[in-house]
Design a protein around this motif. Structure first.
Motif, mmCIF file in Angstrom:
data_model
loop_
_atom_site.group_PDB
_atom_site.id
_atom_site.type_symbol
_atom_site.label_atom_id
_atom_site.label_comp_id
_atom_site.label_asym_id
_atom_site.label_seq_id
_atom_site.Cartn_x
_atom_site.Cartn_y
_atom_site.Cartn_z
ATOM 1 N N LEU A 117 24.380 -16.341 28.757
ATOM 2 C CA LEU A 117 23.574 -17.495 29.173
ATOM 3 C C LEU A 117 24.073 -18.781 28.523
ATOM 4 O O LEU A 117 24.058 -19.847 29.145
ATOM 5 C CB LEU A 117 22.107 -17.251 28.813
ATOM 6 C CG LEU A 117 21.384 -16.242 29.699
ATOM 7 C CD1 LEU A 117 20.084 -15.806 29.052
ATOM 8 C CD2 LEU A 117 21.120 -16.841 31.084
ATOM 9 N N VAL B 70 27.051 -19.874 30.615
ATOM 10 C CA VAL B 70 26.616 -20.399 31.916
ATOM 11 C C VAL B 70 26.018 -21.796 31.755
ATOM 12 O O VAL B 70 26.274 -22.701 32.570
ATOM 13 C CB VAL B 70 25.597 -19.439 32.564
ATOM 14 C CG1 VAL B 70 24.931 -20.084 33.776
ATOM 15 C CG2 VAL B 70 26.273 -18.138 32.958
ATOM 16 N N THR B 71 25.234 -21.997 30.712
ATOM 17 C CA THR B 71 24.590 -23.296 30.481
ATOM 18 C C THR B 71 25.623 -24.401 30.282
ATOM 19 O O THR B 71 25.502 -25.495 30.844
ATOM 20 C CB THR B 71 23.653 -23.216 29.268
ATOM 21 O OG1 THR B 71 22.678 -22.183 29.491
ATOM 22 C CG2 THR B 71 22.938 -24.535 29.041
#
Length: 394
Positions: free
Chosen positions: A164, A167-168
């Motif tokens: 995550l 992805v961020t």
């Protein structure tokens, strides 16, 4: 600008995910880090409080600097950095700090798109556009339910958080590359003003109390309390909690899309908002009255709270109709500060409410009933104060 809006919406999907995923992480964080329900409640509350406090500087920056660099920088540093810290956490305190960083990172993304809508689109369609962004963004709410539970079980929670974080940062770079700042409203002849000028507007005085409480129950239950409640009262594991919260998340998606055009259908914003919030409050009271009414009934009530409690973008639209053009950025962030700040304060305080109720609890459901009542009564008061507001569609 369309591709830029697309990536801002993707960023908001992440924001919705980060405010909701702790519910399904309750069992594994309890086992691995010794995190209690109160620890996670405070972590969730800190996310909302920091997010809310950031709205004042974010509002100023939107009006003076524009949304592109602001959203990209904070999302990469705060969102990506916070997710990385979460992945390395070894104590509940680390989780709380990580959630605060993620709150900073997520703070500008919704308001960046709202600022663009307010500056470049007709006021009549603001509620529809605002509701669509939150509706699509609520896919993050869904991803934070059963899909997150599956990822944690298959990959592990640390590996999932590292993914995550990556992805961020990628989404933040896409925002930087594609978003275009609207023309500034701060020319040489533009009137000066500040947040204080907005707070002096009587039209907002009856709207702000409802904004402060309207999202507390949907966000508080979906983001955290549904998890331990379903675990302690119904014995559900992470997958079971994920399934129930998935239903609630889907209902919130439907609610955000449904609210958007209702002001034009019924020719009123005030009564659409009031009716929806009264129905949501009624469902919270029903959950308080019958917390052990069966898993199907409980799931239905949680779904109804999510559906009827999704009036957030409509309240923003109602408030936005009173803002002068040069204060639009600070106006929408002020309203957002009240909405998200209310969630943060109630979420943080609910940990103490729950702990106090545990002392003399007669069963596993009793402390949660106190939390439900803690959400319901202030929202009812907010609805009654909202009756004094002025309806406005333009």
């Amino acid at each position: 600008m369309r591709i830029g809006i697309f990536f801002l919406v993707i960023a908001y999907v992440l924001s919705q995910f980060y405010r909701a995923f702790l519910a399904v992480m309750t069992p594994v964080l309890s086992t691995d880090l010794g995190a209690t329900t109160q620890d996670l409640s405070r972590a969730s509350g800190l996310w909302f409080i920091i997010f809310a406090l950031m709205q004042l500087p974010v509002g100023w920056a939107l009006d003076h600097l524009g949304p592109r660099r602001l959203a990209a920088t904070l999302l990469a540093v705060g969102g990506g950095g916070g997710a990385a810290m979460f992945a390395m956490a070894t104590t509940p305190g680390h989780i709380q700090i990580a959630m605060m960083l993620i709150g900073v990172g997520c703070s500008p993304v919704l308001m960046a798109s709202y600022y663009i809508f307010a500056r470049m689109y007709a006021p009549a369609v603001f509620a529809t556009l605002a509701g669509a962004v939150i509706g699509i963004g609520a896919l993050g709410n869904i991803a934070g339910s059963l899909p997150m539970a599956w990822a944690v079980e298959v990959l592990g929670w640390r590996e999932t958080m590292w993914g995550l974080a990556g992805v961020t940062v990628i989404v933040a770079l896409a925002v930087l590359a594609t978003v275009k700042d609207p023309p500034s409203a701060h020319g040489g002849d533009t009137p000066k003003g500040s947040v204080l000028d907005l707070l002096k507007m009587p039209a907002l005085w009856a709207i702000l109390p409802l904004m402060f409480v309207n999202y507390t129950a949907p966000a508080g239950l979906r983001g955290l309390w549904a998890g331990p409640f379903l675990k302690d009262v119904y014995g559900l594991d992470a997958s079971g909690i994920g399934a129930v919260t998935l239903v609630m998340g889907l209902s919130m998606v439907i609610g955000n899309f449904a609210y958007g055009p209702l002001d034009r259908v019924f020719k009123t914003r005030k009564w659409v908002i009031f009716t929806g919030n009264i129905l949501a409050v009624a469902c919270v009271f029903a959950l308080w009255a019958a917390p052990q009414g069966g898993l199907v009934a409980t799931t239905a009530l949680l779904a109804a709270i999510g559906l009827f409690g999704s009036s957030f973008p409509m309240i923003v639209a109602h408030s936005r109709s009173f803002f002068p053009p040069h204060l639009v950025g600070r106006g929408v962030t002020l309203i957002n500060m009240f909405g998200i700040g209310g969630v943060g304060i109630f979420q943080f305080a609910s940990a103490s409410v729950f702990a106090g109720a545990q002392a003399g609890a007669s069963g596993p459901a009793a402390p949660y009933q106190t939390v439900f009542l803690f959400f319901a009564v202030p929202t009812l008061i907010g609805c009654l104060l909202y009756l004094f507001s002025t309806d406005r569609l333009d």
